[in-house]
Write an enzyme that holds these catalytic residues in place. Structure first.
Site, short mmCIF file in Angstrom:
data_model
loop_
_atom_site.label_atom_id
_atom_site.label_comp_id
_atom_site.label_asym_id
_atom_site.label_seq_id
_atom_site.Cartn_x
_atom_site.Cartn_y
_atom_site.Cartn_z
N ASP A 161 71.78 8.88 24.80
CA ASP A 161 71.12 7.56 25.36
C ASP A 161 71.76 6.04 24.63
OD1 ASP A 161 69.73 9.93 26.34
OD2 ASP A 161 67.84 8.74 26.02
N ARG A 194 63.93 5.18 17.89
CA ARG A 194 64.02 5.19 19.28
C ARG A 194 64.89 4.20 19.72
NH1 ARG A 194 63.02 9.22 22.38
NH2 ARG A 194 62.99 7.77 24.19
N GLU A 385 63.86 17.68 17.58
CA GLU A 385 64.94 16.97 18.17
C GLU A 385 66.11 16.75 17.50
OE1 GLU A 385 63.33 13.61 20.07
OE2 GLU A 385 64.85 13.54 21.77
C1 GLC Z 1 67.02 12.10 25.36
C2 GLC Z 1 68.36 12.60 24.95
C3 GLC Z 1 68.98 13.40 26.07
C4 GLC Z 1 67.71 14.53 26.51
C5 GLC Z 1 66.75 14.08 26.82
C6 GLC Z 1 65.39 15.14 26.89
O1 GLC Z 1 67.08 11.39 26.31
O2 GLC Z 1 69.23 11.69 24.74
O3 GLC Z 1 70.26 13.92 25.85
O4 GLC Z 1 68.29 15.33 27.66
O5 GLC Z 1 66.15 13.26 25.79
O6 GLC Z 1 65.49 15.85 25.65
#
Ligand code: GLC
Length: 424
Positions: A161, A194, A385
């Site tokens: 992202d 974030r 994560e």
């Molecule tokens: C965030 C990550 C993406 C992932 C999502 C759900 O947006 O950057 O890669 O698919 O979270 O885990």
């Protein structure tokens, strides 16, 4: 401390707990819907103890495929006000309410893996999925190429992202008209981990543009200022495409078109080599300018099937720079930010793809080092994560589906070196 078996049991339990019936959420709370590549990894995890459930995960994902072949990055099977931006913001009207962009197509590679576990159980299901996967790949080849490398049209399409790769292109967007909105992500996770408001405004601006263009790819090709050729997308599609061709061949299909795509993407992947930084890099498709980023995506070259070791220099340098690998962004860069999502943290899911590629390329020692480093992070910080590459602490959301899945499939290493775990 838990031993291996406890971790395996906990990983399976996370997959079960995140199961919403036919699809798996990435983590409860922060991400309450079905995400595309997370779901493919969930299928990989399930395939190690419940093959039927693994196939169902993929079938549910493809139930949201658009008529033009695109498979959306989020499927909103249920209403959930806890997530922003929801289906009303995206304004898409496919078979299932969804977002309007896609995500890295790891699915074909994982489908091949799952099918290999048990050909008989998978036979009918793979025959149904195969044409859908071909249609999705064709959509990428039609709408996303720049000099035969694969572009992303929104940072969320990349799955990375807020990577620094997108900074320059995003800065060229004037997002003043974007208005007020309520971010939900920073209610669930520490805002320091974030993306920042500057980026988020542009994410929403790009969604508004897509919606106002009716998500018409031809119109967006002209109107969308965000078009960046991405090494992760390119290497992942390249790999997935040759896996899909292998499936097709076994099913007795004509795979000439797929083989041509593989050749095309192999050339395109090489076009992402930035000689100035001696690394695979992303490139703005409009201006032709490099991002100047050595990222974890750059190390997917082996996974993509490229067989030269010109990224090893960076690998060795980064191993000296931080104690936990591979950070999502170069720790020697001034844009490195150890806890901010894709600007520094280590992602087990990316390590798995990188490590599998290294093993296949004969880089066994490097792959093993990476596997051990990843396993240590999970053993001390749980199925988070992502992790801080400087001190190994866990960050972001907890009990993550894809972290649990890759633990079972690769990180735990219980099947020794040389590839992905098998159903047993
Ligand atoms: C965030 C990550 C993406 C992932 C999502 C759900 O947006 O950057 O890669 O698919 O979270 O885990």
């Amino acid at each position: 401390m838990l031993d291996h078996r406890d971790f395996d049991a906990e990983a399976r339990s996370i997959l079960r707990r995140n199961d919403r019936g036919g699809y798996t959420v990435p983590t409860a709370g922060l991400y309450p819907h079905q995400w595309n590549w997370d779901s493919a990894f969930a299928a990989l995890g399930f395939s190690l103890f419940d093959l039927n459930r693994a196939w169902t995960e993929l079938e549910t994902l493809f139930s949201g495929q658009w008529q033009n072949g695109m498979v959306p990055h989020i499927l909103f099977h249920q209403q959930d006000d806890g997530y922003f931006p929801g289906p009303d913001v995206w304004g898409c009207n496919g078979a299932v309410p969804s977002s309007g962009v896609s995500q890295p197509p790891v699915a074909a590679t994982i489908v091949r893996r799952i099918w290999d576990n048990d050909r008989r159980i998978g036979e009918e299901r793979i025959r149904e999925l195969y044409p859908k996967l071909v249609a999705w790949h064709r959509w990428f080849m039609t709408w996303r190429l720049d000099r035969d490398a694969v572009c992303v049209t929104h940072p969320w399409e990349a799955g990375r992202d807020n990577a620094p790769d997108w900074d320059d292109t995003l800065s060229g967007i004037d997002a003043t008209g974007v208005g007020e909105y309520l971010r939900r992500d920073i209610m669930a996770v520490d805002p320091d981990m974030r993306p920042q408001k500057h980026d988020y405004d542009r994410y929403i601006w790009l969604i508004n543009l897509g919606r106002d263009s009716g998500w018409d790819e031809a119109r967006l090709l002209e109107r969308n200022p965000f078009r960046v050729a991405d090494p992760a997308m390119t290497f992942i599609l390249l790999r997935a495409n040759s896996d899909l061709a292998a499936i097709g061949r076994e099913l007795g299909k004509d795979v000439v078109e797929l083989d041509e795509w593989t050749d095309q993407l192999t050339v395109g992947a090489k076009s992402l080599w930035n000689p100035e930084i001696e690394s695979y890099d992303s490139r703005d498709a409009h201006s032709g300018k490099w991002s100047g980023c050595v990222s974890n995506a750059s190390f997917l070259c082996w996974y993509g099937g490229l067989r030269n070791n010109n990224m090893l220099q960076h690998f060795n340098r980064i191993m000296q720079a931080v104690p936990y690998w591979i950070p999502s962004h170069d720790p020697d860069s001034d844009r490195f930010d150890r806890l901010r999502y894709w600007r520094g943290p280590v992602w087990p899911v990316m390590n798995t793809l990188i490590g599998i590629g290294m093993e296949e390329a004969g880089l066994d020692d490097e792959a093993q080092t990476l596997r051990e480093s990843t396993a240590e992070l999970v053993r001390t910080g749980g199925f988070s994560e992502y992790f801080d590459p400087c001190d190994g602490s866990s960050a972001g959301g907890k009990d993550f589906t894809w972290t649990a899945a890759v633990w079972l499939a690769w990180v735990s290493g219980k099947n020794g070196k040389g590839g992905w775990a098998r159903y047993s």
